[in-house]
Design a protein around this motif. Structure first.
Motif, PDB file in Angstrom:
ATOM      1  N   ILE A  96       0.823  -1.212   0.000  1.00 56.00           N
ATOM      2  CA  ILE A  96       0.000   0.000   0.000  1.00 56.00           C
ATOM      3  C   ILE A  96       0.854   1.258   0.000  1.00 56.00           C
ATOM      4  N   VAL A  97       1.849   1.320   0.883  1.00 60.64           N
ATOM      5  CA  VAL A  97       2.676   2.525   1.019  1.00 60.64           C
ATOM      6  C   VAL A  97       3.387   2.914  -0.281  1.00 60.64           C
ATOM      7  N   PRO A  98       3.944   1.957  -1.059  1.00 59.33           N
ATOM      8  CA  PRO A  98       4.572   2.379  -2.317  1.00 59.33           C
ATOM      9  C   PRO A  98       3.610   3.062  -3.282  1.00 59.33           C
ATOM     10  N   LEU A  99       2.327   2.798  -3.157  1.00 56.06           N
ATOM     11  CA  LEU A  99       1.338   3.375  -4.058  1.00 56.06           C
ATOM     12  C   LEU A  99       0.710   4.657  -3.514  1.00 56.06           C
ATOM     13  N   LEU A 100       0.461   4.696  -2.208  1.00 54.12           N
ATOM     14  CA  LEU A 100      -0.271   5.822  -1.615  1.00 54.12           C
ATOM     15  C   LEU A 100       0.464   6.490  -0.462  1.00 54.12           C
ATOM     16  N   GLY A 101       1.581   5.937  -0.051  1.00 53.62           N
ATOM     17  CA  GLY A 101       2.278   6.413   1.140  1.00 53.62           C
ATOM     18  C   GLY A 101       2.595   7.897   1.175  1.00 53.62           C
ATOM     19  N   PRO A 102       3.072   8.514   0.080  1.00 50.98           N
ATOM     20  CA  PRO A 102       3.442   9.940   0.135  1.00 50.98           C
ATOM     21  C   PRO A 102       2.254  10.893   0.219  1.00 50.98           C
ATOM     22  N   VAL A 103       1.038  10.392  -0.020  1.00 56.84           N
ATOM     23  CA  VAL A 103      -0.142  11.264  -0.006  1.00 56.84           C
ATOM     24  C   VAL A 103      -0.457  11.693   1.422  1.00 56.84           C
ATOM     25  N   VAL A 104      -0.732  12.986   1.600  1.00 55.52           N
ATOM     26  CA  VAL A 104      -1.126  13.491   2.919  1.00 55.52           C
ATOM     27  C   VAL A 104      -2.437  12.808   3.323  1.00 55.52           C
ATOM     28  N   LEU A 105      -2.522  12.397   4.572  1.00 57.66           N
ATOM     29  CA  LEU A 105      -3.661  11.616   5.048  1.00 57.66           C
ATOM     30  C   LEU A 105      -4.995  12.248   4.694  1.00 57.66           C
ATOM     31  N   THR A 106      -5.115  13.545   4.922  1.00 56.77           N
ATOM     32  CA  THR A 106      -6.394  14.228   4.675  1.00 56.77           C
ATOM     33  C   THR A 106      -6.683  14.406   3.185  1.00 56.77           C
ATOM     34  N   LYS A 107      -5.683  14.110   2.344  1.00 61.52           N
ATOM     35  CA  LYS A 107      -5.860  14.265   0.900  1.00 61.52           C
ATOM     36  C   LYS A 107      -6.114  12.931   0.199  1.00 61.52           C
ATOM     37  N   VAL A 108      -6.188  11.842   0.953  1.00 60.06           N
ATOM     38  CA  VAL A 108      -6.466  10.529   0.354  1.00 60.06           C
ATOM     39  C   VAL A 108      -7.932  10.496  -0.072  1.00 60.06           C
ATOM     40  N   LYS A 109      -8.146  10.339  -1.374  1.00 51.23           N
ATOM     41  CA  LYS A 109      -9.497  10.375  -1.929  1.00 51.23           C
ATOM     42  C   LYS A 109      -9.850   9.021  -2.558  1.00 51.23           C
ATOM     43  N   PRO A 110     -11.159   8.730  -2.682  1.00 51.09           N
ATOM     44  CA  PRO A 110     -11.572   7.463  -3.280  1.00 51.09           C
ATOM     45  C   PRO A 110     -10.972   7.222  -4.659  1.00 51.09           C
ATOM     46  N   ALA A 111     -10.885   8.268  -5.482  1.00 51.43           N
ATOM     47  CA  ALA A 111     -10.345   8.107  -6.830  1.00 51.43           C
ATOM     48  C   ALA A 111      -8.886   7.655  -6.789  1.00 51.43           C
ATOM     49  N   ALA A 112      -8.120   8.201  -5.852  1.00 53.90           N
ATOM     50  CA  ALA A 112      -6.712   7.829  -5.728  1.00 53.90           C
ATOM     51  C   ALA A 112      -6.578   6.376  -5.273  1.00 53.90           C
ATOM     52  N   ILE A 113      -7.443   5.954  -4.362  1.00 52.37           N
ATOM     53  CA  ILE A 113      -7.418   4.567  -3.886  1.00 52.37           C
ATOM     54  C   ILE A 113      -7.760   3.613  -5.028  1.00 52.37           C
TER      55      ILE A 113
END
Length: 387
Positions: A96-113
């Motif tokens: 998971i972290v290699p794909l989404l890790g650098p994203v700020v927690l509050t900026k994690v959106k459904p589209a990014a997931i």
């Protein structure tokens, strides 16, 4: 450390917290936006100060998903077993972290997931060679959803973005196991090896690998033809711990006459083997053990199984699949699923029915024939009575 409020507009507040720098002594300020009444803003200010003083504070505007995962995994250490924690950590940090890790927690959106899942399915393997399986990505989704749910509970997020994302569909693969003829061939192939007893316990009792590795002679009653499963060995790395069985409760299994004979012969051989190194076999001795009586690690049991199976012409299956063979043989022989469920240690009969549904059509056909035969016999009796 103290905090104060500034009203930006009706119902909107800035919570300002003064934090002294431990090295320079100079004051630093942290600003937080808050929506609600003044009393609610004061309560939130007190909560933030307590979090900072307690070392659990994460700055929502700067905390990345990778940083949050570190905190969440530390929290989960006391909530789940070490083996489960190791699996959670592996999926979180390596997938998971290699794909989404650098994203700020509050900026994690459904589209990014959703995009991250699509990428994992195509190029997700860390060592190259294509994408991850839908089942692995589904596991990733479960862990991400659970972690972000905790972020909501900790009031770091207002809602869980993973709730709006569907994991990939997974198709249940065919269960690999042995039929009766293959099982008989397997037992004969393992008879001259140290894998015979583990194989018998798995294929005739449906015991899990950890249950086999944790079984002691004090839990085996050969006179009554029974054994009790009271603990299981769980291995994480090189460490092994003994815990309650998977369902959380023990169970007692009836032993067949052939298995009683096999265990009795094994106990005699083991006692003679231990005497050669000056050790007396006792009730605390492990049934499946090293030559010096020390317990056999679950991973070592798997390695021995793979090596011994390679010397046969049988299909390559996991040691755990011998448990499936036992279940299949039970159900195919007409044993009630409830009995099979209790023997396998499932917490609910539904688990048994779901896992072994492939056996049920044959049972259903047999049941239909039995009912029809009984009905035809009743019709013939009635005809004779009337005639």
């Amino acid at each position: 450390m103290k905090g104060h409020l500034k009203e930006r507009s009706p119902g909107h507040w800035a919570i300002v917290i003064d934090i002294p720098d431990p090295q320079t002594g100079r004051r630093r300020r942290k600003w937080h936006s808050f929506k609600g009444s003044k009393r609610e803003a004061q309560i939130e200010s007190a909560r933030l100060i307590a979090a900072i003083q307690g070392g659990t504070y994460l700055e929502p505007s700067k905390t990345t998903l990778a940083q949050f995962f570190d905190r969440w995994l530390d929290h989960m250490r006391s909530q789940i077993s070490p083996k489960s924690h190791a699996r959670y950590s592996e999926l979180a940090r390596k997938n998971i972290v290699p794909l989404l890790g650098p994203v700020v927690l509050t900026k994690v959106k459904p589209a990014a997931i959703s995009s991250a899942y699509a990428e994992a399915l195509t190029v997700g393997r860390r060592k190259g060679g294509g994408g991850l399986s839908p089942q692995t990505v589904t596991h990733m989704h479960r862990i991400l959803k659970q972690a972000l749910s905790q972020a909501v509970k900790w009031e770091l997020l207002t809602r869980n973005p993973a709730d709006a994302v569907d994991p990939p569909k997974t198709a249940r693969g065919l269960m690999s196991t042995y039929d009766l003829d293959q099982t008989a061939e397997l037992i004969e192939a393992m008879r001259p090896t140290r894998m015979l007893v583990p194989t018998l316990l798995a294929v005739l009792c449906g015991m899990r690998r950890g249950e086999v590795a944790a079984l002691r002679w004090k839990n085996v009653n050969l006179a009554a033809a029974q054994l009790a499963i009271v603990e299981s060995a769980e291995q994480v790395g090189s460490k092994v711990r003994y815990k309650s069985p998977k369902s959380g409760r023990g169970r007692t299994l009836a032993l067949s006459a052939s298995l009683v004979d096999g265990l009795r012969a094994h106990r005699l051989r083991q006692a003679e083997e231990l005497l050669k190194v000056g050790i007396r076999l006792s009730d605390e001795t492990f049934v499946v053990a090293q030559t010096d009586g020390s317990p056999l690690q679950p991973d070592t049991l798997t390695q021995d199984w793979v090596r011994k199976l390679a010397n046969t012409s049988l299909p390559r299956v996991r040691f755990h699949d011998l448990r499936h063979a036992h279940a299949t043989h039970l159900l195919s022989s007409g044993v009630h699923p409830k009995v099979a469920s209790e023997r396998l240690g499932h917490s609910k009969i539904g688990i048994t029915l779901d896992l072994y549904s492939h056996v049920l059509p044959g049972m259903e056909a047999d049941a239909a024939e039995r009912v029809d035969a009984a009905l035809q016999a009743a019709i013939k009796r009635r005809s004779k009575e009337i005639g």
